[in-house]
Scaffold this motif. Structure first.
Motif, PDB file in Angstrom:
ATOM      1  N   THR A   1      -0.942  10.390   2.589  1.00  0.00           N
ATOM      2  CA  THR A   1       0.148  11.347   2.772  1.00  0.00           C
ATOM      3  C   THR A   1       1.191  10.726   3.686  1.00  0.00           C
ATOM      4  OG1 THR A   1       0.662  13.670   3.261  1.00  0.00           O
ATOM      5  CG2 THR A   1      -0.811  12.547   4.811  1.00  0.00           C
ATOM      6  N   HIS A   2       2.359  11.396   3.763  1.00  0.00           N
ATOM      7  CA  HIS A   2       3.407  10.961   4.689  1.00  0.00           C
ATOM      8  C   HIS A   2       3.215  11.692   6.017  1.00  0.00           C
ATOM      9  CE1 HIS A   2       5.363  10.080   0.780  1.00  0.00           C
ATOM     10  NE2 HIS A   2       5.937   9.100   1.438  1.00  0.00           N
ATOM     11  N   ALA A   3       3.303  10.966   7.106  1.00  0.00           N
ATOM     12  CA  ALA A   3       3.139  11.602   8.416  1.00  0.00           C
ATOM     13  C   ALA A   3       4.110  11.009   9.431  1.00  0.00           C
ATOM     14  CB  ALA A   3       1.706  11.416   8.910  1.00  0.00           C
TER      15      ALA A   3
ATOM     16  N   ALA B   1       1.246   7.150   5.705  1.00  0.00           N
ATOM     17  CA  ALA B   1       2.466   6.346   5.605  1.00  0.00           C
ATOM     18  C   ALA B   1       3.399   6.691   6.759  1.00  0.00           C
ATOM     19  CB  ALA B   1       3.164   6.611   4.272  1.00  0.00           C
ATOM     20  N   HIS B   2       3.906   5.698   7.416  1.00  0.00           N
ATOM     21  CA  HIS B   2       4.952   5.739   8.450  1.00  0.00           C
ATOM     22  C   HIS B   2       4.411   5.821   9.876  1.00  0.00           C
ATOM     23  CE1 HIS B   2       8.095   5.569   5.557  1.00  0.00           C
ATOM     24  NE2 HIS B   2       7.580   6.584   4.904  1.00  0.00           N
ATOM     25  N   CYS B   3       4.024   7.007  10.358  1.00  0.00           N
ATOM     26  CA  CYS B   3       3.581   7.147  11.763  1.00  0.00           C
ATOM     27  C   CYS B   3       4.588   6.505  12.715  1.00  0.00           C
ATOM     28  CB  CYS B   3       2.193   6.532  11.962  1.00  0.00           C
ATOM     29  SG  CYS B   3       0.883   7.460  11.158  1.00  0.00           S
TER      30      CYS B   3
ATOM     31  N   PRO C   1       0.781  -1.239   0.000  1.00  0.00           N
ATOM     32  CA  PRO C   1       0.000   0.000   0.000  1.00  0.00           C
ATOM     33  C   PRO C   1       0.815   1.294   0.000  1.00  0.00           C
ATOM     34  CG  PRO C   1      -0.049  -1.016   2.172  1.00  0.00           C
ATOM     35  CD  PRO C   1       0.853  -1.860   1.316  1.00  0.00           C
ATOM     36  N   HIS C   2       2.143   1.185  -0.171  1.00  0.00           N
ATOM     37  CA  HIS C   2       2.933   2.425  -0.208  1.00  0.00           C
ATOM     38  C   HIS C   2       4.293   2.152  -0.836  1.00  0.00           C
ATOM     39  CE1 HIS C   2       4.099   6.503   1.018  1.00  0.00           C
ATOM     40  NE2 HIS C   2       5.282   5.986   1.295  1.00  0.00           N
ATOM     41  N   THR C   3       4.505   2.678  -2.038  1.00  0.00           N
ATOM     42  CA  THR C   3       5.828   2.538  -2.655  1.00  0.00           C
ATOM     43  C   THR C   3       6.088   3.707  -3.607  1.00  0.00           C
ATOM     44  OG1 THR C   3       7.333   0.962  -3.721  1.00  0.00           O
ATOM     45  CG2 THR C   3       5.115   1.140  -4.663  1.00  0.00           C
ATOM     46  N   HIS C   4       7.358   3.886  -3.946  1.00  0.00           N
ATOM     47  CA  HIS C   4       7.788   4.970  -4.846  1.00  0.00           C
ATOM     48  C   HIS C   4       8.595   4.314  -5.968  1.00  0.00           C
ATOM     49  CE1 HIS C   4       6.909   8.108  -1.718  1.00  0.00           C
ATOM     50  NE2 HIS C   4       7.166   7.089  -0.907  1.00  0.00           N
ATOM     51  N   VAL C   5       7.924   4.031  -7.067  1.00  0.00           N
ATOM     52  CA  VAL C   5       8.478   3.175  -8.117  1.00  0.00           C
ATOM     53  C   VAL C   5       9.782   3.716  -8.716  1.00  0.00           C
ATOM     54  CG1 VAL C   5       8.029   2.250 -10.423  1.00  0.00           C
ATOM     55  CG2 VAL C   5       6.228   2.193  -8.663  1.00  0.00           C
TER      56      VAL C   5
ATOM     57  N   THR D   1       6.452  -1.363   1.022  1.00  0.00           N
ATOM     58  CA  THR D   1       7.876  -1.478   0.692  1.00  0.00           C
ATOM     59  C   THR D   1       8.531  -0.099   0.612  1.00  0.00           C
ATOM     60  OG1 THR D   1       7.451  -1.483  -1.695  1.00  0.00           O
ATOM     61  CG2 THR D   1       7.519  -3.622  -0.581  1.00  0.00           C
ATOM     62  N   ASP D   2       7.709   0.960   0.483  1.00  0.00           N
ATOM     63  CA  ASP D   2       8.206   2.337   0.424  1.00  0.00           C
ATOM     64  C   ASP D   2       9.230   2.488  -0.698  1.00  0.00           C
ATOM     65  OD1 ASP D   2       8.146   4.977   1.146  1.00  0.00           O
ATOM     66  OD2 ASP D   2       9.264   4.742   3.002  1.00  0.00           O
ATOM     67  N   ASN D   3      10.385   3.038  -0.425  1.00  0.00           N
ATOM     68  CA  ASN D   3      11.299   3.390  -1.507  1.00  0.00           C
ATOM     69  C   ASN D   3      12.228   2.247  -1.876  1.00  0.00           C
ATOM     70  OD1 ASN D   3      10.981   5.667   0.658  1.00  0.00           O
ATOM     71  ND2 ASN D   3      10.909   6.618  -1.355  1.00  0.00           N
ATOM     72  N   PRO D   4      12.232   1.851  -3.163  1.00  0.00           N
ATOM     73  CA  PRO D   4      13.214   0.841  -3.546  1.00  0.00           C
ATOM     74  C   PRO D   4      14.652   1.310  -3.331  1.00  0.00           C
ATOM     75  CG  PRO D   4      11.527   1.041  -5.244  1.00  0.00           C
ATOM     76  CD  PRO D   4      11.316   2.159  -4.256  1.00  0.00           C
TER      77      PRO D   4
HETATM   78 FE    FE Z   1       7.015   7.121   1.174  1.00  0.00          FE
END
Ligand code: FE
Length: 427
Positions: free
Chosen positions: A192-194, A224-226, A4-8, A275-278
């Motif tokens: 959003t990122h928080a 995302a994150h918390c 549910p959260h990645t930056h391709v 997985t967030d950022n590869p």
């Molecule tokens: Fe992110």
């Protein structure tokens, strides 16, 4: 499995470029300059590489949080089309969370901080701070246009669109409220990122309290994150049915901290596994991430029962589906749901013996044991081969390496690839 959260696009910046950098150092000196230097063709190859790896890792659905400046420059439309064509052709479900930034009044302590971290890399072609800035109305209009063209609301949809304020700091109060209204009115989601690092939590209100104050939280909101949230923040997420994405690998790699996931799940907050950022993970491998998600909280809490193997598996599957608001269709094998299946081979020495499948998946797998992936009833990965990508990119690995080298060079990151043996960090 659902990511549910990645930056391709970050995938071209991995492989040892960003080692030992903290979030903002990596973000402004590595990630953003790399993506700023990428052409539409680079994005196509990056997306194909991502899809090949994600499908081999058993992912059938992912949420992409694209770089925020990929909305306004002349190439943005070509890049968007290149990305979505790759996902469509490879056959996995994509949710494109179109990002925006509408606040140029970032707190001075943060501006100073960014200035300090970028100053130490003078050779890098840094992204101008205003490259991604837009007015709130213009951002909403552009995202509405992307939504109208690419959002398919049907249950068999493989392409949806969300709205994504970049983060709590770079969006205005109005922008965050409008994103929430946008999601509600169009029956989609917002993310959003928080609270990713301690550096970001700077105001009188915590990020989560602030997001509550501007009416951003709710069942259509995904944070995302918390990482640096307290129990009050977690109660606010629970009370508003706000979802959280746990990204343990990037939080570990960037030294950001350990999100209080056991407390979140105790309050019945829905937590998906991202997985967030590869280029900060550095893999797309939910089976491996399940192991981290199950283990780091045990050490952090000194509690061997903090996260069970079953909860780790739920986070990668059904809780991921709940996170993206599609638990009725995805995330578990049940009559009436979409036929998304990941088949894991068990005939390996390291998976033998097995007495409990959740435990075996969480603690014994390496990630390469997945042999077949089915999305919407169609075999999209067969015995390690993604037919569509194999056909269209016979030299995918060589081409990805070549393009990554060229992009890093254009971005002024050459020195970061010519690293000397470093036994002790000087960063
Ligand atoms: Fe992110």
């Amino acid at each position: 499995m659902i990511d549910p959260h990645t930056h391709v696009a970050d995938i071209l910046a991995r492989g040892g470029v960003s080692n030992e950098r903290a979030l903002y150092d990596w973000l402004f000196n590595v990630k953003k300059p790399t993506i700023y230097a990428m052409t539409p063709d680079d994005h196509a190859v990056a997306s194909a590489l991502f899809a090949a790896e994600a499908l081999r890792a058993g992912i059938t659905t992912f949420v992409e949080f694209p770089e925020v400046f990929l909305m306004w420059d002349d190439e943005s439309e070509a890049i968007l089309e290149a990305k979505l064509n790759e996902y469509d052709s490879a056959g996995l479900r994509n949710i494109y969370a179109q990002a925006f930034r509408d606040n140029d009044d970032v707190p001075s302590n943060l501006s100073d901080f960014v200035g300090h971290v970028t100053r130490k890399e003078p050779a890098v072609e840094h992204v101008p701070m205003d490259a991604s800035l837009s007015g709130t109305d213009a951002a909403l209009e552009r995202i509405g246009d992307v939504y109208d063209r690419y959002h398919d609301p049907s249950p068999d949809s493989r392409q949806q669109v969300w709205i994504a304020p970049e983060n709590v700091v770079t969006a205005t109060d109005d922008g965050l409220s409008a994103a929430s209204e946008f999601a509600e009115r169009r029956e989609t989601m917002t993310t959003t990122h928080a609270s990713e690092t301690v550096h970001e939590e700077h105001g009188e209100l915590s990020h989560v309290e602030y997001l509550d104050a501007v009416d951003y939280l709710g069942k259509r909101a995904v944070l995302a994150h918390c990482v640096h949230v307290d129990e009050r923040d977690i109660r606010l997420c629970a009370a508003t049915d706000t979802k959280v994405v746990h990204n343990p690998l990037t939080n570990l790699m960037l030294g950001s901290g350990v999100a209080p996931v056991p407390t979140m799940t105790n309050y019945e907050v829905t937590v998906g596994l991202g997985t967030d950022n590869p280029s900060g993970n550095d893999t797309i491998n939910p089976l491996s991430d399940m192991q981290y998600a199950a283990l780091i909280h045990r050490a952090d809490r000194r509690d061997a029962g903090a996260v069970t193997a079953e909860k780790a598996l739920e986070m990668a599957t059904i809780d991921g589906a709940r996170t993206i608001g599609r638990a009725d269709e995805l995330g578990s094998i049940e009559a009436g749901k979409r036929a998304d299946l990941t088949l894991v081979g068990l005939d390996y020495p390291h998976l033998t013996p097995s007495q409990n499948i959740a435990s075996t998946l969480a603690f014994q797998t390496h990630g390469h044991e997945i042999d077949t992936v089915i999305c919407e009833g169609e075999v999209v990965m067969d015995n390690g081969v993604v037919p569509d990508i194999d056909e269209r990119y016979p030299d995918l690995l060589a081409e990805s390496q070549k393009r990554a080298d060229e992009v890093l060079s254009r971005a002024g990151l050459d020195s970061m690839t010519e690293r000397e043996w470093t036994s002790r960090s000087d960063k």
